[in-house]
Structures are given as C-alpha cells and as structure tokens.
Design a protein around this motif. Structure first.
Motif, PDB file in Angstrom:
ATOM      1  N   THR A 176      41.514 -74.071  82.603  1.00 50.68           N
ATOM      2  CA  THR A 176      42.148 -72.762  82.433  1.00 50.68           C
ATOM      3  C   THR A 176      41.569 -72.007  81.255  1.00 50.68           C
ATOM      4  O   THR A 176      41.375 -70.788  81.310  1.00 50.68           O
ATOM      5  N   SER A 199      39.192 -67.475  86.748  1.00 53.04           N
ATOM      6  CA  SER A 199      40.495 -67.069  87.275  1.00 53.04           C
ATOM      7  C   SER A 199      40.725 -67.631  88.678  1.00 53.04           C
ATOM      8  O   SER A 199      41.749 -67.359  89.295  1.00 53.04           O
ATOM      9  N   LEU A 200      39.764 -68.411  89.181  1.00 54.98           N
ATOM     10  CA  LEU A 200      39.881 -68.981  90.519  1.00 54.98           C
ATOM     11  C   LEU A 200      40.930 -70.089  90.554  1.00 54.98           C
ATOM     12  O   LEU A 200      41.158 -70.783  89.549  1.00 54.98           O
ATOM     13  N   ASP A 201      41.531 -70.285  91.711  1.00 58.49           N
ATOM     14  CA  ASP A 201      42.485 -71.365  91.902  1.00 58.49           C
ATOM     15  C   ASP A 201      41.803 -72.704  91.660  1.00 58.49           C
ATOM     16  O   ASP A 201      40.686 -72.941  92.127  1.00 58.49           O
ATOM     17  N   SER A 202      42.465 -73.593  90.935  1.00 57.09           N
ATOM     18  CA  SER A 202      41.857 -74.863  90.549  1.00 57.09           C
ATOM     19  C   SER A 202      41.467 -75.719  91.753  1.00 57.09           C
ATOM     20  O   SER A 202      40.451 -76.425  91.721  1.00 57.09           O
ATOM     21  N   ALA A 203      42.236 -75.639  92.822  1.00 59.34           N
ATOM     22  CA  ALA A 203      41.907 -76.424  94.018  1.00 59.34           C
ATOM     23  C   ALA A 203      40.610 -75.924  94.650  1.00 59.34           C
ATOM     24  O   ALA A 203      39.788 -76.716  95.134  1.00 59.34           O
ATOM     25  N   VAL A 204      40.402 -74.615  94.631  1.00 56.77           N
ATOM     26  CA  VAL A 204      39.177 -74.034  95.178  1.00 56.77           C
ATOM     27  C   VAL A 204      37.987 -74.410  94.303  1.00 56.77           C
ATOM     28  O   VAL A 204      36.905 -74.735  94.794  1.00 56.77           O
TER      29      VAL A 204
END
Length: 421
Positions: A385, A370-375
């Motif tokens: 996803t 669920s983490l932001d893809s950039a992170v």
C-alpha cells in the motif's frame, strides 16, 4: 538511528519514504541541467539552427499539405509550446492552418476524448485546426524495409507532402531513446508493422540508452527515411519536466545531437549494485498505468543485485493501460510460462508483459500502486500500500545491512555500475 526522508513522485502528488541512513546507498537522480533560457526561446533557437536540413521556411516551399505528428497524453511532451512556434514558421512561409493537420501519434494506445485533445494542443489550435488520433486500421502500404518490416503508415501522413515529427527524447528500454522517427514507427503505423519492430526487442543491441548498433532503432529510422520525414522538433526534459534542450532538423542527425544531451541528463554512474532499489516511475503521466510504468522497472533492474528486490512506485490510476498486456500478464501462472508462450507467439501488449517477466526471473518486484492487491498478485508482483511498508518488508527479507538505492525518477534515470553481482 538517524533517518532520511525522500519524496517519490506518485501520480500528481508524492509519497514519502523514511529510511535508516546507514542503509542508503544513495538517491540517484537525472543529472541537473537547468534551462538556459525561457522554453519558447530554447525552441526558437533550435528552429533557427536546424541540423543537417534547410530551415523549415525553405523546406515548406512548394508544399501544400502538411502534417505535424504529436505525442499522446502518456508522454510529458510540451506540445502546447511546440505547436504555436512550428505553425508560425509554416505560416510565415505561406502554409496556413487550413493546409496543416495534426495527427496524434497514438501507436496502439487508446484514443483521446475531445477534452484531452484540447488540453494536448491548446484551445486556440484545437478550435481552428483538424486534430485527429492515429488509427492503426487506416494505414497505407508503403512497402517493406530491408529487414522485412512492413511499412504501413497512417493515411493522412502518407498523403501529406510535408511531414514534421515532434516529441521528447527519453530513455527507452529497447529503442535506446524515444524521439526522432519513433513518431512514425510506432506512432502512426499499423499493428502488423508495430509488431514486426517490437519483435526485435530481444536482439543484441536492443537496450536502453543505446542508439548506434541498436537493431530496433535502425529499423525505425529506415521506416522514417522511406516515409519521408522532412523535419523533426524534439526536446529533452529534465526531472522537473522543464525543457533542458531542444533540437530540430534531420530525423536522424538532429536526433543524435539530442541523444547526446539526453546521455548527459539521464545516464548516472553509481558506485555499486544495491540489494533493494526503490524505483519511482516518475509520477503522472509516466505512472498513469502499469503499461507505461514498466519502463522504470527496466531501468531499475540495471542497479539491483541478482536475487534482490525492486520496489516499483506507480499510481496506475488507469489500471493496466492495455487489454492485451493485462491478458498476457494475468493469464499466465508464472513468469516462466509467459516467457515460453511469447517465444512461440510474439504479440503486442505481451511484449510489455515479457519485459516484466524477464526482470522477475532475476529479481523480486513489489508494486506500490492504487491497484487492487489481488490483481497485483495475479500479475506476479508483491502488492504493497505504501513505499514505507514495502521497504520494511524488503529489509526484513534481505537483512538489516541491506543496501538501498532510490531512483525517484527511474523512468528517466539510466544507472550504470561497474559490475552488477
């Protein structure tokens, strides 16, 4: 083309994966070990037959200040079942709740809210007993091990005259298995002491599923012996988080019996290495954050071919889970830089980043979370996803004939192949 649908634990739910059967090497699970009785009966049986110690009722005689160490919320230990039975044993020997403290062995993990403590130990116990989180800043110096590890222990534990450790026995990527004296080190130790043992993680023998000849396990148990662990109560959970076995007694001898049960449950022989390994961390709480989910990655790497791909499926609802870990893994430009920095300056939090970087030296890793893809990308992972999207990308990379192994509970599955290419 026929497909197989597989459920992968994800947080408190599941994520479905549909894949061509001809690509599937297999779905590898912990070995089935159904409970032989009701959980309370399994625990009572262990308490009634302690290994290499007197019964707890006998040990209690002459003691007046007891402490019970329990695992924090990142561990799936059924503490609410263990505590009442332990407290009954103590009470029958004349040691009531007012003489017993419960210390949550958080190590360097975050503390708990009052509601989390209540959930952890049960409402009745929370209301009538002292339940405190370990603080690594409130420790007593108890000397040093022969290997030079400082013994700095939580003050409440150091001042008690009866120390009981609880926990579960689960695969651990460099201690061999959890449980036993691990409740004391790192559970209730200082940051300096914890760093000293964790810095041994790259020594020969510090590997998953190995306790004999493991230097980190040996150091932990020396600390436990010096502190004076009087009794342990450990459980082995199956893949459904049900109690498959329990052991009680001496912190080393009972633990070894528990490890033999764990060997049967968690060690799984597989026919060959895979091009792609889909690795579920095991769902909540094992995928509560990336810090915890890393353990699944370390088991999955035992099964993947060099240059292959691991797809790590972990919700990570609490993000990275540790500020130092996050800083290390997002602060380097690539895995090589992180590894070189850790060689010069070993640091807690960084040790998890180091384990991930070492895996990435050998294989590609995609993270479904669920983490932001950039992170995610900043932490060297390829973001995805869904697990289906990740598998499609991996099959494109490795070709239509790629062999895929699935470890739905990779955090609790130790795969063994005859030879990994």
């Amino acid at each position: 083309m026929t497909h197989e649908t597989i459920s992968i634990p994800y947080g408190k739910d599941y994520m479905s994966l549909s894949m061509p059967k001809e690509n599937l090497l297999g779905v590898f699970l912990p070995n089935v070990m159904e409970p032989s009785a009701e959980p309370e009966d399994i625990i009572r049986e262990a308490l009634s037959k302690p290994i290499e110690t007197l019964p707890l009722k006998e040990i209690v005689k002459g003691r007046s200040k007891a402490v019970i160490l329990v695992s924090d919320i990142t561990r799936p230990v059924p503490t609410r079942l263990l505590l009442p039975l332990l407290l009954d044993e103590l009470r029958s020997a004349g040691l009531g709740p007012s003489s017993v403290r419960i210390v949550v062995a958080t190590g360097l993990h975050r503390g708990h809210t009052e509601e989390e403590k209540r959930s952890l130990v049960g409402g009745n116990i929370f209301e009538c007993m002292v339940v405190e989180d370990h603080s690594p800043d409130n420790c007593v110096n108890c000397g040093m091990t022969e290997s030079g590890v400082p013994i700095e222990i939580n003050r409440t534990v150091a001042e008690a005259d009866l120390v009981i450790c609880t926990g579960n026995i689960d695969p651990h990527y460099f201690v061999g298995y959890t449980g036993g004296a691990k409740a004391v080190m790192p559970g209730v130790s200082s940051k300096r002491a914890i760093t000293a043992t964790h810095s041994m993680m790259m020594l020969p023998g510090a590997e998953v599923g190995k306790v004999e000849g493991n230097p980190v396990r040996a150091a932990i148990e020396e600390v436990g012996g010096r502190v004076g662990i009087d009794f342990i109560l450990n459980v082995v959970l199956n893949e459904k988080k049900k109690i498959a076995g329990a052991v009680a007694g001496h912190h080393v001898h009972a633990h070894r019996v528990g490890c033999s049960i764990a060997d049967y449950v968690f060690k799984v022989r597989v026919p060959e290495a895979a091009d792609i390994v889909v690795a579920g961390a095991g769902g909540f709480p094992k995928d509560i954050n990336l810090y915890q989910a890393q353990k699944a990655l370390d088991n999955a790497k035992l099964l993947v071919r060099k240059g292959g791909t691991i797809i790590l499926v972990a919700e990570c609802a609490e993000g990275f889970g540790d500020k130092a870990f996050e800083s290390w893994i997002t602060g380097a430009r690539n895995p090589d830089e992180l590894i070189e920095k850790m060689k010069c300056q070993f640091a807690m939090g960084g040790h998890k980043a180091l384990a991930i970087a070492l895996t990435m030296k050998r294989t590609n890793v995609t993270l479904v979370s669920s983490l932001d893809s950039a992170v995610v990308a900043q932490a060297f992972f390829t973001p995805a996803t869904t697990v289906s999207d990740a598998l499609e990308q991996s099959l494109t990379k490795h070709g239509p004939g790629a062999r895929v192994a699935v470890l739905p509970y990779a955090g609790s599955t130790v795969p063994y192949v005859d030879a990994v290419a």
